[in-house]
Scaffold this motif. Sequence first.
Motif, mmCIF file in Angstrom:
data_model
loop_
_atom_site.group_PDB
_atom_site.id
_atom_site.type_symbol
_atom_site.label_atom_id
_atom_site.label_comp_id
_atom_site.label_asym_id
_atom_site.label_seq_id
_atom_site.Cartn_x
_atom_site.Cartn_y
_atom_site.Cartn_z
ATOM 1 N N ALA A 18 0.820 -1.215 0.000
ATOM 2 C CA ALA A 18 0.000 0.000 0.000
ATOM 3 C C ALA A 18 0.848 1.257 0.000
ATOM 4 N N SER A 19 2.012 1.217 0.666
ATOM 5 C CA SER A 19 2.854 2.418 0.758
ATOM 6 C C SER A 19 3.397 2.855 -0.593
ATOM 7 N N LYS A 20 3.302 1.979 -1.595
ATOM 8 C CA LYS A 20 3.773 2.318 -2.938
ATOM 9 C C LYS A 20 2.660 2.876 -3.823
ATOM 10 N N GLU A 21 1.430 2.863 -3.306
ATOM 11 C CA GLU A 21 0.284 3.319 -4.095
ATOM 12 C C GLU A 21 -0.165 4.710 -3.649
ATOM 13 N N PRO A 22 -0.647 5.551 -4.602
ATOM 14 C CA PRO A 22 -1.168 6.874 -4.210
ATOM 15 C C PRO A 22 -2.493 6.786 -3.477
ATOM 16 N N MET A 23 -3.334 5.811 -3.841
ATOM 17 C CA MET A 23 -4.638 5.629 -3.230
ATOM 18 C C MET A 23 -4.927 4.138 -3.079
ATOM 19 N N VAL A 24 -5.705 3.805 -2.057
ATOM 20 C CA VAL A 24 -6.133 2.425 -1.834
ATOM 21 C C VAL A 24 -7.614 2.427 -1.496
ATOM 22 N N MET A 25 -8.234 1.244 -1.596
ATOM 23 C CA MET A 25 -9.650 1.132 -1.258
ATOM 24 C C MET A 25 -9.845 1.258 0.248
ATOM 25 N N LEU A 26 -10.893 1.953 0.635
ATOM 26 C CA LEU A 26 -11.203 2.110 2.054
ATOM 27 C C LEU A 26 -11.486 0.751 2.699
ATOM 28 N N ASN A 27 -12.109 -0.152 1.953
ATOM 29 C CA ASN A 27 -12.353 -1.498 2.475
ATOM 30 C C ASN A 27 -11.054 -2.183 2.889
ATOM 31 N N ASP A 28 -10.019 -2.010 2.063
ATOM 32 C CA ASP A 28 -8.724 -2.608 2.388
ATOM 33 C C ASP A 28 -8.131 -1.978 3.639
ATOM 34 N N GLU A 29 -8.314 -0.674 3.780
ATOM 35 C CA GLU A 29 -7.818 0.006 4.975
ATOM 36 C C GLU A 29 -8.535 -0.492 6.228
ATOM 37 N N LEU A 30 -9.828 -0.697 6.113
ATOM 38 C CA LEU A 30 -10.602 -1.191 7.258
ATOM 39 C C LEU A 30 -10.187 -2.610 7.625
ATOM 40 N N GLU A 31 -9.942 -3.431 6.630
ATOM 41 C CA GLU A 31 -9.479 -4.794 6.891
ATOM 42 C C GLU A 31 -8.105 -4.770 7.554
ATOM 43 N N PHE A 32 -7.266 -3.852 7.111
ATOM 44 C CA PHE A 32 -5.929 -3.697 7.694
ATOM 45 C C PHE A 32 -6.035 -3.270 9.160
ATOM 46 N N VAL A 33 -6.942 -2.340 9.446
ATOM 47 C CA VAL A 33 -7.142 -1.896 10.823
ATOM 48 C C VAL A 33 -7.639 -3.049 11.695
ATOM 49 N N ASN A 34 -8.565 -3.822 11.181
ATOM 50 C CA ASN A 34 -9.075 -4.967 11.950
ATOM 51 C C ASN A 34 -7.965 -5.970 12.254
ATOM 52 N N ASP A 35 -7.082 -6.215 11.269
ATOM 53 C CA ASP A 35 -5.955 -7.122 11.513
ATOM 54 C C ASP A 35 -5.000 -6.535 12.547
ATOM 55 N N TYR A 36 -4.801 -5.210 12.479
ATOM 56 C CA TYR A 36 -3.908 -4.564 13.436
ATOM 57 C C TYR A 36 -4.491 -4.646 14.850
ATOM 58 N N VAL A 37 -5.788 -4.404 14.969
ATOM 59 C CA VAL A 37 -6.448 -4.493 16.275
ATOM 60 C C VAL A 37 -6.381 -5.931 16.802
ATOM 61 N N ALA A 38 -6.536 -6.904 15.896
ATOM 62 C CA ALA A 38 -6.441 -8.308 16.305
ATOM 63 C C ALA A 38 -5.051 -8.625 16.834
ATOM 64 N N LEU A 39 -4.023 -8.068 16.188
ATOM 65 C CA LEU A 39 -2.657 -8.270 16.682
ATOM 66 C C LEU A 39 -2.486 -7.673 18.073
ATOM 67 N N GLN A 40 -3.034 -6.479 18.274
ATOM 68 C CA GLN A 40 -2.909 -5.833 19.569
ATOM 69 C C GLN A 40 -3.707 -6.572 20.648
ATOM 70 N N SER A 41 -4.779 -7.245 20.218
ATOM 71 C CA SER A 41 -5.564 -8.006 21.211
ATOM 72 C C SER A 41 -4.773 -9.180 21.760
ATOM 73 N N LEU A 42 -3.849 -9.718 20.949
ATOM 74 C CA LEU A 42 -2.982 -10.782 21.450
ATOM 75 C C LEU A 42 -2.030 -10.268 22.518
#
Length: 374
Positions: A227-251
Motif C-alpha cells: 500500500a505504501s507504494k500506491e497513491p490511493m487504496v480502497m477504504l475497504n482494504d484500509e478497514l481490513e488492515f485496521v481490523n488485523d492490526y487491532v487483532a494483533l494488539q488483542s494478542l
Amino acid sequence: MKGQSVTPQELINTWLISLGVWLVIAFSHLLTGHFDALSYQADKTLSLRDFLYYGSAYASWAILCTFLYVALKRFFDLGIKRLFFALGVVSTFIWLPLFFVYDGVVYAYFYELPERSASEVLAQTPKALIFLYTILALFCLVACTALIAYQRSKQTAIDALALAQKDAENALVLSQQKLQLLQSQLSPHFLFNCLSAISALVRTDDKDKLLSSVSRVGTLLRYATKASKEPMVMLNDELEFVNDYVALQSLRFAERFIFDLKLDIQTNNQLVIPLLLQPLIENTFKHGVAHTQEQVSIGLVISEIHSEQGKYLNIEVRNTYPCGSSDGGGSSIENLHDRLNIAYPSQHTISTSGDEDVFILKLCIPVTEYKRYD
C-alpha cells in the motif's frame, strides 16, 4: 521579451499577405474611381493596363509593410517610442519620395507617356496627395506596430502560461516525490511497532499467541509494503488492515481494550491515501492502552457528509484514557499530517478535543470514488 528575428518563410508569408491586402485596396480604388467617372463619362471603359498599373503601384506598399513588420519585430526591445519615430521618418522622408518616383515611372510606362525625372515627379505631385499618402504611410506603421504588440502580448501570455504550467508540474512532481518518501517511511516504522508487539508476547512465554502474532504481522507487513507504494487504496482494504492490526494488539493487550467500528457509508468505491486509519488507531494504543491496566474503549466511526463543496468522509476516533494520558502525536501522526497536506491540500480538516476521560480526533477529507472502466 527581446527582439525576434524573422525566418525566410515568415518573411515570404508576410509579404504575400500584405500583397493580397494591397491588391484588394488597389482594385477597390480602381473600381470606385471608374464608377464615379461613369457619372460624367458614360462610355468610359476599364482596360487591362488600368488593372496592371493600379496593381503595380499599390503592390509596392506591400514592401513597406513587410519592412515595417520585420523592423518592429527585430528591434522592438530598443523602445517603442524611439523605434516608432525612426520608422516614421523612414516612411515619410525616404519611402514616400521613392514611391512617388516609382508611381510616376509605372504610370508613364503603362499609359505610354513621356518619362519625367525624379525631381520633376516630386515637384509635380500635388501637396494634397502627398498629405494623403503620408497619412497612409503612418497608418501602415501604426497597424504594423499594433500587430507586433498584439503578437508579443499573446506570446507573453503563452510563455507565462507555459511557465506556470511548468511550475505546477514541478510542484506536482516534488509533492509526489515527497509523498513517496513519506510513504516509504511507513513500512520501517510499522515493522518496528510490530516487532515491539511480538517482543512483548515473547516475554509472556505464550507460544500460541506468539505464532498467531507472527502470522498476523506477516499479513500486515505485506499490505503495508504494497500500500505504501500506491497513491490511493480502497477504504475497504484500509478497514481490513485496521481490523488485523487491532487483532494483533488483542494478542498483546488481551482484555485491556474494547474496539468498536461503525460505518455510516457504503465503502465499496471509496479511495483514501494508504495507511490513513492505522496511525490513528495506533495512537490510541500508544497513548491510551499502553499506559493503563484498566480497560480502554476505542471507537472508530466513519460517515459521509454532504456540503456545497461536495462529499466528504468524516472519520472520528475516540478513546478513553483512565490514566489521564492525553498526549497525542508521535512520528506516525506527524507523517500522516504531512501526507494529508500533500494529498488533500486545503481540502481536509483535522482536529482534536476531549476532556480528562476521553480523547477525540476528527478528520474530514474529500470523497474520492473509485471508477471502474470495463
